[in-house]
Design an enzyme around this catalytic site. Structure first.
Site, PDB file in Angstrom:
ATOM      1  N   ASP A  83       0.787  -1.240  -0.124  1.00 45.05           N
ATOM      2  CA  ASP A  83      -0.348  -0.618   0.067  1.00 45.05           C
ATOM      3  C   ASP A  83       0.713   1.141  -0.245  1.00 45.05           C
ATOM      4  O   ASP A  83       2.020   0.989   0.273  1.00 45.05           O
ATOM      5  CB  ASP A  83      -1.221   0.402   0.932  1.00 45.05           C
ATOM      6  CG  ASP A  83      -0.466   0.155   2.545  1.00 45.05           C
ATOM      7  OD1 ASP A  83       0.669  -0.401   2.346  1.00 45.05           O
ATOM      8  OD2 ASP A  83      -0.674   0.893   3.417  1.00 45.05           O
ATOM      9  N   GLU A 176       0.388  -1.449   5.125  1.00 46.13           N
ATOM     10  CA  GLU A 176       0.975  -0.509   6.800  1.00 46.13           C
ATOM     11  C   GLU A 176       1.041   0.556   6.946  1.00 46.13           C
ATOM     12  O   GLU A 176       1.178   0.682   8.068  1.00 46.13           O
ATOM     13  CB  GLU A 176       2.565  -0.864   6.421  1.00 46.13           C
ATOM     14  CG  GLU A 176       3.878  -0.628   7.177  1.00 46.13           C
ATOM     15  CD  GLU A 176       4.145   0.408   6.896  1.00 46.13           C
ATOM     16  OE1 GLU A 176       5.447   0.638   7.855  1.00 46.13           O
ATOM     17  OE2 GLU A 176       3.769   1.231   5.885  1.00 46.13           O
ATOM     18  N   HIS A 381       5.672   9.705   0.608  1.00 41.85           N
ATOM     19  CA  HIS A 381       4.267  10.274   0.862  1.00 41.85           C
ATOM     20  C   HIS A 381       3.516  11.766   0.572  1.00 41.85           C
ATOM     21  O   HIS A 381       2.546  12.380   0.890  1.00 41.85           O
ATOM     22  CB  HIS A 381       3.771  10.496   2.462  1.00 41.85           C
ATOM     23  CG  HIS A 381       3.969   9.117   3.623  1.00 41.85           C
ATOM     24  ND1 HIS A 381       3.961   8.475   4.791  1.00 41.85           N
ATOM     25  CD2 HIS A 381       4.621   7.926   3.290  1.00 41.85           C
ATOM     26  CE1 HIS A 381       4.378   8.022   5.107  1.00 41.85           C
ATOM     27  NE2 HIS A 381       4.964   7.029   4.271  1.00 41.85           N
TER      28      HIS A 381
END
Length: 406
Positions: A83, A176, A381
């Site tokens: 993920d 995760e 991210h």
């Protein structure tokens, strides 16, 4: 060493949207992760030489490279997650910058850019091949670089049977990024002596200390009356949320802490005069400090309720994961091996705490010590994420080196 399939493999993976969803009640949290595992990873796991490949209801794709020397009786695992973080992951369109010149990188036509003046890490990479975003999505190097590196290492070992190795288990798991992926990890099924998550950042990272982590959900019950006649009657739930927050240590916030310092992090506030909710995460390294932070929040809630004369503040604390140092320090073999391998490869090991967690934080407490090694990603991210192909190659070298050393 260079690996001809590594880049294309990575680019294939990142173009698949596997964003997890913290609000989901399913495992995995998104169907896209199931599809990625079953349609992309499992067929490739078989192609690169893994045997007994299967997909578990817990969302993990598992495979085995059997030992090719019966005298090598250890069993080792490598784990990465499928993920990606809570940022746009639809339509990932990576840019490949060959022979990076050290200057500003325009991220497609988005108007965003990677500027060495803002991102000092770029100064490490002149002359290397960088993979970036186009400015509209994240990249997904966290952790598809790790998946690509493990897959490439297995491919190499299969093609070079002269490299004698013990049994190797591989696991690619879900969720995760939302902290629940390893909750249902089947350690008994995985059945290794120790493992590594390949989920770190820059070259040389070797980590066995993580935060201990908890979540705090607060509910504030107000009493809404007309503001013109509110004196002595109104209880403003939003004000209660403010009052609670202001009783936490002012400097114990992520943006003001580093190293081994813990924090409280206000993630979300919603509400009205009648009712409000606030979500926090709590992080610290030492067990006593971690417990003290949770106790402090409960004490504030209790004190406010006492002063208000009713239970208007409700606190729900949930432990999320613990510092895996507690497990790994009992037998530092995985760290000693990885450190020696990196040094033999001319890589300087960077052994420092993770100001976060990994799947290994939970798996270690299930009986499989699982430290973390670098996968290469920078600025993870978000739209400024990038990775060096050369660092990814060194991660593959490290995985192969660990296998050789057993």
């Amino acid at each position: 060493m260079t690996y001809p399939n590594l880049l294309d493999r990575f680019l294939t993976y990142v173009k698949v949207n596997t964003r997890s969803d913290e609000h989901s009640t399913t495992t995995p949290s998104t169907q896209s992760q199931v599809d990625f595992a079953t349609n992309v990873l499992i067929p490739e796991m078989k192609r690169v030489g893994l045997q007994n490949v299967y997909y578990l209801p817990n969302g993990f794709a598992i495979g085995t490279l059997p030992a090719n020397d019966p005298s090598l009786t250890r069993k080792i695992g490598f784990i990465s997650h499928m993920d990606t973080a809570d940022f746009n992951a639809e339509g990932v369109n990576p840019q490949v910058i060959e022979n990076y010149d050290g200057c500003v990188i325009e991220l497609g036509n988005s108007g965003f850019k990677l500027d060495p003046a803002d991102f000092k890490s770029l100064e490490k990479y002149p002359g290397q091949t960088l993979i970036t975003t186009d400015g509209t999505t994240l990249l997904g190097a966290d952790d598809k670089s790790g998946i690509a590196e493990i897959m490439t290492a297995i491919e190499y070992l299969t093609a070079h049977p002269e490299i004698k190795h013990c049994e190797i288990r591989v696991g690619f798991g879900p969720d995760e990024e939302i902290g629940v992926g390893a909750n249902k990890f089947d350690a008994e099924d995985f059945d290794v002596d120790f493992a590594y998550t390949v989920d770190g950042g820059p070259l040389g990272e070797l980590q066995y200390e993580t935060f201990s982590a908890a979540g705090a959900e607060l509910h504030f019950q107000g009493r809404n009356v007309h503001p013109g006649t509110a004196k002595g009657q109104m209880v403003n739930a939003l004000q209660l949320a403010i009052d609670f927050h202001n009783q936490l240590p002012e400097n114990d916030r992520p943006e003001l802490t580093e190293g081994y310092q813990g924090f409280y992090h206000l993630m979300d506030v919603t509400g009205s005069v009648e009712e409000a909710r606030a979500s926090y995460i709590i992080r610290d390294f030492e067990k006593d400090a971690f417990e003290a932070r949770k106790a402090s929040m409960q004490s504030i809630a209790d004190k406010m309720n006492e002063e208000l004369g009713s239970n208007r503040v409700t606190l729900n604390l949930t432990d999320q994961y613990y510092n895996m140092k507690e497990v790994i320090e009992k037998d530092m073999t995985p760290i000693t091996i990885a450190k020696a391998v990196m040094e033999d490869l001319g890589i300087t090991p960077i052994i420092e705490p993770i100001r976060g967690g990994t799947d290994g934080s939970k798996i270690s407490f299930m009986g499989i010590p699982t430290p973390n090694i670098f996968a290469g990603g920078e600025n993870m991210h978000g739209r400024f994420e990038y990775v060096s192909l050369q660092t990814m190659e060194r991660a593959v070298d490290t995985i192969i080196g660990i296998v050789r050393s057993l």
